[in-house]
Design a protein around this motif. Sequence first.
Motif, PDB file in Angstrom:
ATOM      1  N   TYR A 120      -6.793   7.492  -8.597  1.00  0.00           N
ATOM      2  CA  TYR A 120      -5.800   7.632  -6.875  1.00  0.00           C
ATOM      3  C   TYR A 120      -4.736   7.548  -7.174  1.00  0.00           C
ATOM      4  O   TYR A 120      -3.955   7.157  -6.070  1.00  0.00           O
ATOM      5  N   ARG A 121      -3.626   8.057  -7.591  1.00  0.00           N
ATOM      6  CA  ARG A 121      -2.512   8.733  -7.177  1.00  0.00           C
ATOM      7  C   ARG A 121      -1.454   7.983  -6.920  1.00  0.00           C
ATOM      8  O   ARG A 121      -0.546   7.790  -6.263  1.00  0.00           O
ATOM      9  N   LEU A 122      -1.481   6.479  -8.030  1.00  0.00           N
ATOM     10  CA  LEU A 122      -0.794   5.311  -7.655  1.00  0.00           C
ATOM     11  C   LEU A 122       0.616   5.042  -9.220  1.00  0.00           C
ATOM     12  O   LEU A 122       0.825   4.308  -9.198  1.00  0.00           O
ATOM     13  N   THR A 123       0.043   5.807  -9.568  1.00  0.00           N
ATOM     14  CA  THR A 123       0.405   5.947 -11.332  1.00  0.00           C
ATOM     15  C   THR A 123       2.518   5.707 -10.902  1.00  0.00           C
ATOM     16  O   THR A 123       3.012   4.821 -11.476  1.00  0.00           O
ATOM     17  N   GLU A 124       3.141   6.749 -10.178  1.00  0.00           N
ATOM     18  CA  GLU A 124       4.344   6.810 -10.235  1.00  0.00           C
ATOM     19  C   GLU A 124       4.792   5.038  -9.150  1.00  0.00           C
ATOM     20  O   GLU A 124       6.237   5.277  -9.071  1.00  0.00           O
ATOM     21  N   VAL A 125       4.139   4.691  -8.511  1.00  0.00           N
ATOM     22  CA  VAL A 125       4.629   3.978  -7.693  1.00  0.00           C
ATOM     23  C   VAL A 125       4.199   2.240  -8.392  1.00  0.00           C
ATOM     24  O   VAL A 125       3.660   1.151  -7.581  1.00  0.00           O
ATOM     25  N   ALA A 126       3.198   2.131  -8.974  1.00  0.00           N
ATOM     26  CA  ALA A 126       2.608   1.466 -10.000  1.00  0.00           C
ATOM     27  C   ALA A 126       3.475   0.030 -10.346  1.00  0.00           C
ATOM     28  O   ALA A 126       3.490  -0.975 -10.191  1.00  0.00           O
ATOM     29  N   ASP A 127       4.808   0.408 -10.563  1.00  0.00           N
ATOM     30  CA  ASP A 127       5.587  -0.894 -10.189  1.00  0.00           C
ATOM     31  C   ASP A 127       6.374  -1.329  -9.348  1.00  0.00           C
ATOM     32  O   ASP A 127       7.810  -1.960  -9.185  1.00  0.00           O
ATOM     33  N   ARG A 128       6.164  -0.238  -8.013  1.00  0.00           N
ATOM     34  CA  ARG A 128       6.614  -1.086  -6.574  1.00  0.00           C
ATOM     35  C   ARG A 128       5.063  -1.697  -6.378  1.00  0.00           C
ATOM     36  O   ARG A 128       4.294  -2.164  -5.615  1.00  0.00           O
ATOM     37  N   THR A 143       3.791  -5.728  -7.234  1.00  0.00           N
ATOM     38  CA  THR A 143       3.387  -4.091  -7.488  1.00  0.00           C
ATOM     39  C   THR A 143       2.359  -4.563  -7.227  1.00  0.00           C
ATOM     40  O   THR A 143       1.167  -4.860  -7.488  1.00  0.00           O
ATOM     41  N   VAL A 144       2.390  -2.305  -7.257  1.00  0.00           N
ATOM     42  CA  VAL A 144       0.105  -2.348  -7.090  1.00  0.00           C
ATOM     43  C   VAL A 144       0.212  -2.459  -8.512  1.00  0.00           C
ATOM     44  O   VAL A 144      -1.355  -3.166  -8.244  1.00  0.00           O
ATOM     45  N   ARG A 145       0.874  -3.002  -9.522  1.00  0.00           N
ATOM     46  CA  ARG A 145       0.014  -2.411 -10.987  1.00  0.00           C
ATOM     47  C   ARG A 145      -0.963  -4.420 -11.099  1.00  0.00           C
ATOM     48  O   ARG A 145      -1.649  -4.758 -11.105  1.00  0.00           O
ATOM     49  N   THR A 183     -10.302   1.269 -16.520  1.00  0.00           N
ATOM     50  CA  THR A 183      -9.136   0.628 -16.903  1.00  0.00           C
ATOM     51  C   THR A 183      -7.900   0.639 -15.898  1.00  0.00           C
ATOM     52  O   THR A 183      -7.799   1.285 -15.073  1.00  0.00           O
ATOM     53  N   LEU A 184      -6.913  -0.610 -16.298  1.00  0.00           N
ATOM     54  CA  LEU A 184      -5.842  -0.037 -14.668  1.00  0.00           C
ATOM     55  C   LEU A 184      -4.966   1.304 -14.706  1.00  0.00           C
ATOM     56  O   LEU A 184      -4.927   1.420 -13.724  1.00  0.00           O
ATOM     57  N   ALA A 185      -5.065   1.698 -15.953  1.00  0.00           N
ATOM     58  CA  ALA A 185      -4.457   3.281 -16.587  1.00  0.00           C
ATOM     59  C   ALA A 185      -4.873   4.253 -15.782  1.00  0.00           C
ATOM     60  O   ALA A 185      -4.612   4.870 -14.977  1.00  0.00           O
ATOM     61  N   ALA A 186      -6.582   4.054 -16.060  1.00  0.00           N
ATOM     62  CA  ALA A 186      -7.143   4.918 -15.282  1.00  0.00           C
ATOM     63  C   ALA A 186      -7.257   5.015 -13.958  1.00  0.00           C
ATOM     64  O   ALA A 186      -7.611   5.934 -12.887  1.00  0.00           O
TER      65      ALA A 186
END
Length: 243
Positions: free
Chosen positions: A127-135, A99-101, A119-122
């Motif tokens: 970089y606009r990846l929060t919504e795809v973090a678990d893809r 996954t992205v994360r 941090t990972l969250a930051a």
Amino acid sequence: MSPERAPILNVSKLTKRFGGFYALDGLSFHVASGEILGLVGPNGSGKTTAINVISGLYAPDDGGVTLDGASIGGVASHRLVHRGINRTFQIPKPFLSLTVRENIEVALAYGRAAVAPPTLAALLDEYRLTEVADRPAADLNNAQQKMLDLVRALATRPRLLLLDELAAGLNPAELDWIAERIKALAQTGMAIIVVEHLMGFIEHVTDRVIVMNAGKEIFEGKLAVAVQVPQVIEVFLGGEHAA
């Protein structure tokens, strides 16, 4: 470059051959902390080869590459990450099944940054990846994969960041957005080398450019000056100079 900023990277008379072909033929340049340097030139001019040598993918055949005065020519890429050099690729190279994360977590764990990394969250948010973090990374579109490639590099907290055609394929809004991110990174003291064909983007983000042709530097200075130099104009004839 401001006179008080000493170069972090020096490239001196760098040569790289592939058989009888000289991809780099005596290339020399430098970049300082907090500076954004552009490498521009037509296809085959040696831009990506220069990035590949600096990042440790290729060993130089002659000449020198120094980071903070220490020779790094021929040092493997994974070791250079721990010395403070990281990069993106023309074609992003994430772990596609992760996954992205997870991709970012691997980079955070491996980086061993001398200073605390973001941090990972930051990183996901910036970089606009929060919504795809678990893809899985394989499911991302081209722009998202480019951002993941960049974030993985930033997770190791590089002092020298090499960007190889990061802007290619991005739409105008994305170009403006990533240009501001790159300039903000430089303001933190990070040295950045940008390889790019999009001259408008290069003009927007760089402090200086090196114009290359046939593995050599033919101009060093501001892009606005470069485009008035007859030799530079001649090199870009034939449609290589994208506005």
